[in-house]
Design an enzyme around this catalytic site. Structure first.
Site, PDB file in Angstrom:
ATOM      1  N   MET A  22       0.850  -0.923   0.022  1.00  0.00           N
ATOM      2  CA  MET A  22      -0.113  -0.052   0.003  1.00  0.00           C
ATOM      3  C   MET A  22       1.060   1.495  -0.147  1.00  0.00           C
ATOM      4  O   MET A  22       0.856   2.074  -0.624  1.00  0.00           O
ATOM      5  CB  MET A  22      -1.303   0.304   1.440  1.00  0.00           C
ATOM      6  CG  MET A  22      -2.266  -0.870   1.521  1.00  0.00           C
ATOM      7  SD  MET A  22      -3.361  -0.485   2.565  1.00  0.00           S
ATOM      8  CE  MET A  22      -4.730  -1.825   1.943  1.00  0.00           C
ATOM      9  N   ASP A  23       2.003   1.089   0.729  1.00  0.00           N
ATOM     10  CA  ASP A  23       3.271   2.344   0.949  1.00  0.00           C
ATOM     11  C   ASP A  23       3.533   2.520  -0.439  1.00  0.00           C
ATOM     12  O   ASP A  23       3.933   3.809  -0.647  1.00  0.00           O
ATOM     13  CB  ASP A  23       3.874   2.480   2.331  1.00  0.00           C
ATOM     14  CG  ASP A  23       4.277   3.435   2.439  1.00  0.00           C
ATOM     15  OD1 ASP A  23       3.627   3.964   1.712  1.00  0.00           O
ATOM     16  OD2 ASP A  23       5.630   3.137   2.914  1.00  0.00           O
ATOM     17  N   GLU A  24       3.865   1.737  -1.106  1.00  0.00           N
ATOM     18  CA  GLU A  24       4.880   1.319  -2.311  1.00  0.00           C
ATOM     19  C   GLU A  24       3.834   1.777  -3.106  1.00  0.00           C
ATOM     20  O   GLU A  24       4.419   3.537  -4.245  1.00  0.00           O
ATOM     21  CB  GLU A  24       5.154   0.253  -2.773  1.00  0.00           C
ATOM     22  CG  GLU A  24       5.724  -0.080  -4.143  1.00  0.00           C
ATOM     23  CD  GLU A  24       7.631   1.293  -3.337  1.00  0.00           C
ATOM     24  OE1 GLU A  24       7.611   1.668  -5.232  1.00  0.00           O
ATOM     25  OE2 GLU A  24       7.599   1.831  -3.010  1.00  0.00           O
TER      26      GLU A  24
END
EC number: 3.1.2.2
Length: 248
Positions: free
Chosen positions: A166-168
């Protein structure tokens, strides 16, 4: 009980991802700082000619759902709306010719840099994913198939593996949509576990850009949208990358 503990452990606040955020947030003159258009950012991020390996291409490990939805989005790229983002082994490859501001670039003689989500090289064993970006709508879709090396509960993907992806995906979307560079916060609510080897679809949307920050949301769910795996929100700091000098 497993689900309750899983949700409790899964709360992430101020998660740092693409690069670690500096302690002091720099103030800039917004009228002059963020002049790069989305088109120019995409053109730099997605070079037409490169010898670098693109890890976001189908391989024998992809499940039928992953393959078919990939083909659907690939067709959508022909109309000029969606763009398939390449995925190289390191973010250094994506921002060639640029450097981090304020001396944040680390000096090292190591050459085998790898993005965390591309650190497992065996096909199908770790992260299998591809990101499609829609410039005008400032949104992305990430197709994610977790492999057995990402297991948490037996037979299911670890919550941290989803959080990292998700962060990527947030970071790539934030950069292309508005030069978002640093993760300021990431908050996740887990709903259900993702079976290893199955497809999860991450829908990411830029909600607003305000006060040098990008506010974003994400929902991870099954292809038929009947099962929600997690919902999250993230905030990214706008920070312009600097051109490298000719001597570097």
């Amino acid at each position: 009980m497993l689900r309750t503990s899983f949700q409790g452990v899964a709360r992430l606040v101020r998660h740092k991802a693409l690069y670690r955020s500096p302690c002091l947030l720099p103030r800039v003159h917004l009228a002059s700082a963020f002049g790069s258009s989305t088109e120019s950012l995409v053109a730099r991020f997605c070079p037409e000619k490169t010898d670098l390996k693109d890890y976001a291409l189908p391989n024998a490990s992809w499940c039928s759902d992953m393959l078919s939805l990939y083909q659907e989005f690939l067709e959508k790229t022909k109309s000029g709306g969606w763009i398939k983002l390449p995925s190289f082994k390191s973010n250094r490859d994506h921002i060639q010719g640029l450097k981090l501001p304020f001396g944040l670039e680390t000096a090292s003689d190591k050459q085998d840099w790898r993005l965390f989500t591309r650190s497992i090289q065996l096909e199908g064993q770790g992260y299998e994913y591809v990101i499609f970006f829609h410039p005008s709508e400032k949104k992305s879709v990430c197709l994610f198939q977790p492999g057995p090396y990402l297991e948490g509960a037996p037979g299911f993907a670890h919550g941290g593996s989803l959080a990292a992806l998700m962060d990527e995906t947030y970071s790539k979307t934030a950069y292309l949509a508005g030069e978002g560079l640093f993760t300021l916060s990431l908050n996740i609510k887990f709903k259900n576990l993702i079976p290893v080897g199955s497809l999860a679809v991450l829908d990411i949307q830029v909600e607003k850009i305000e006060d040098q920050k990008l506010y974003m949301s994400c929902i991870a769910q099954s292809r038929d949208k009947q099962t929600v795996y997690a919902k999250s929100s993230g905030v990214f700091l706008q920070l312009q990358l600097e051109e490298q000098s000719q001597e570097q």
